[in-house]
Design a protein around this motif. Structure first.
Motif, short mmCIF file in Angstrom:
data_model
loop_
_atom_site.label_atom_id
_atom_site.label_comp_id
_atom_site.label_asym_id
_atom_site.label_seq_id
_atom_site.Cartn_x
_atom_site.Cartn_y
_atom_site.Cartn_z
N GLY A 48 0.82 -1.21 0.00
CA GLY A 48 0.00 0.00 0.00
C GLY A 48 0.86 1.26 0.00
O GLY A 48 0.57 2.23 -0.70
N GLY A 49 1.93 1.23 0.77
CA GLY A 49 2.83 2.38 0.82
C GLY A 49 3.53 2.59 -0.51
O GLY A 49 3.73 3.73 -0.94
N CYS A 50 3.92 1.50 -1.15
CA CYS A 50 4.57 1.62 -2.46
C CYS A 50 3.62 2.24 -3.47
O CYS A 50 4.02 3.11 -4.25
CB CYS A 50 5.02 0.24 -2.96
N ARG A 51 2.38 1.83 -3.48
CA ARG A 51 1.42 2.39 -4.44
C ARG A 51 1.16 3.85 -4.14
O ARG A 51 1.09 4.67 -5.04
CB ARG A 51 0.11 1.59 -4.40
N HIS A 52 1.03 4.18 -2.86
CA HIS A 52 0.75 5.56 -2.48
C HIS A 52 1.91 6.48 -2.85
O HIS A 52 1.70 7.64 -3.18
CB HIS A 52 0.45 5.64 -0.99
N SER A 53 3.13 5.94 -2.82
CA SER A 53 4.30 6.76 -3.17
C SER A 53 4.59 6.73 -4.67
O SER A 53 5.53 7.38 -5.11
CB SER A 53 5.52 6.28 -2.40
N GLY A 54 3.80 6.00 -5.44
CA GLY A 54 3.96 6.00 -6.89
C GLY A 54 4.99 5.00 -7.40
O GLY A 54 5.39 5.07 -8.55
N ARG A 55 5.43 4.09 -6.56
CA ARG A 55 6.40 3.08 -7.00
C ARG A 55 5.68 1.99 -7.78
O ARG A 55 4.57 1.60 -7.47
CB ARG A 55 7.09 2.43 -5.81
N ALA A 56 6.36 1.49 -8.79
CA ALA A 56 5.82 0.37 -9.56
C ALA A 56 5.89 -0.89 -8.70
O ALA A 56 6.75 -1.02 -7.83
CB ALA A 56 6.62 0.18 -10.84
N GLU A 78 -5.04 -3.03 -3.29
CA GLU A 78 -6.05 -2.40 -2.45
C GLU A 78 -5.85 -0.88 -2.39
O GLU A 78 -6.82 -0.11 -2.46
CB GLU A 78 -6.01 -3.00 -1.04
N MET A 79 -4.61 -0.45 -2.27
CA MET A 79 -4.34 0.98 -2.24
C MET A 79 -4.65 1.62 -3.58
O MET A 79 -5.15 2.75 -3.64
CB MET A 79 -2.90 1.26 -1.84
N ASP A 80 -4.38 0.91 -4.67
CA ASP A 80 -4.68 1.43 -6.00
C ASP A 80 -6.18 1.67 -6.15
O ASP A 80 -6.61 2.72 -6.62
CB ASP A 80 -4.17 0.47 -7.07
N GLU A 81 -6.98 0.69 -5.73
CA GLU A 81 -8.43 0.83 -5.81
C GLU A 81 -8.90 2.00 -4.93
O GLU A 81 -9.75 2.79 -5.35
CB GLU A 81 -9.11 -0.46 -5.35
N TYR A 82 -8.34 2.11 -3.75
CA TYR A 82 -8.73 3.18 -2.83
C TYR A 82 -8.37 4.54 -3.42
O TYR A 82 -9.17 5.48 -3.36
CB TYR A 82 -8.03 2.98 -1.48
N MET A 83 -7.18 4.67 -3.97
CA MET A 83 -6.74 5.94 -4.53
C MET A 83 -7.57 6.33 -5.75
O MET A 83 -7.90 7.50 -5.94
CB MET A 83 -5.26 5.90 -4.89
N ARG A 84 -7.92 5.35 -6.58
CA ARG A 84 -8.75 5.65 -7.76
C ARG A 84 -10.17 6.08 -7.36
O ARG A 84 -10.73 7.00 -7.94
CB ARG A 84 -8.81 4.45 -8.69
N SER A 85 -10.72 5.39 -6.37
CA SER A 85 -12.09 5.72 -5.98
C SER A 85 -12.19 7.07 -5.27
O SER A 85 -13.22 7.72 -5.31
CB SER A 85 -12.67 4.61 -5.10
N LEU A 88 -7.18 10.29 -5.29
CA LEU A 88 -5.98 10.69 -4.56
C LEU A 88 -4.78 10.66 -5.49
O LEU A 88 -4.66 9.79 -6.35
CB LEU A 88 -5.73 9.76 -3.38
N GLU A 89 -3.88 11.61 -5.31
CA GLU A 89 -2.64 11.66 -6.07
C GLU A 89 -1.54 10.94 -5.31
O GLU A 89 -1.60 10.80 -4.08
CB GLU A 89 -2.23 13.13 -6.30
N THR A 90 -0.52 10.52 -6.04
CA THR A 90 0.61 9.86 -5.39
C THR A 90 1.44 10.89 -4.64
O THR A 90 1.44 12.08 -4.95
CB THR A 90 1.52 9.15 -6.42
N VAL A 91 2.13 10.43 -3.63
CA VAL A 91 3.00 11.27 -2.82
C VAL A 91 4.43 10.83 -3.10
O VAL A 91 4.76 9.64 -2.95
CB VAL A 91 2.68 11.11 -1.32
#
Length: 139
Positions: A48-56, A78-85, A88-91
């Motif tokens: 989840g942290g990797c997705r939120h930070s924009g890491r592949a 799960e984080m990808d789905e949450y961010m899309r819904s 949210l932008e990546t940090v």
């Protein structure tokens, strides 16, 4: 009189067995089921942290090799789905990724040069003239 050791043993037994978990934790022994559950939770959090930070996801796998890929991917998805819904932008990450945990093998480090040797090497590099270009034989 013969019953006294039996009574003392029966009273001390719960105290001795109660310390088994603490003793196994001190020795580094971990229940495989607890370890798997802990690594699964860590993998989901890291994914989840990797997705939120924009890491592949591939970068995340490469950085965190000691975590199960399945749980890392689950957390990432799960984080990808949450961010899309939630739009949210990546940090952008502010720190480099942490080093992997020790595997128990010690690596020998090269001894650091003494300050005099380091200063002498810098002066030698400055004093040396640049190398002349080598002629190439093109016929």
């Amino acid at each position: 009189m013969k019953a006294l050791p039996l009574i003392l043993t029966s009273l001390a037994l719960p105290l001795l067995l109660g310390g088994c978990d603490q003793l196994s934790n001190k020795l580094g022994l971990e229940d495989p089921a607890k370890k798997e559950a802990r690594l699964d939770a860590e993998g989901k959090a890291v994914g989840g942290g990797c997705r939120h930070s924009g890491r592949a996801i591939e970068d995340c796998y490469a950085i965190y090799t000691w975590l199960p890929k399945e749980s890392v991917f689950t957390g990432w998805r799960e984080m990808d789905e949450y961010m899309r819904s939630n739009n949210l932008e990546t940090v952008a990450p502010q720190l480099p990724p942490p080093p992997p945990p020790d595997t128990g093998k010690k690596k020998k480090k090269a001894p650091a040069p003494l300050p005099e040797e380091a200063a002498g090497a810098d002066k030698a590099e400055e004093a040396a003239p640049p190398a002349a270009p080598q002629p190439t034989d093109k016929h």
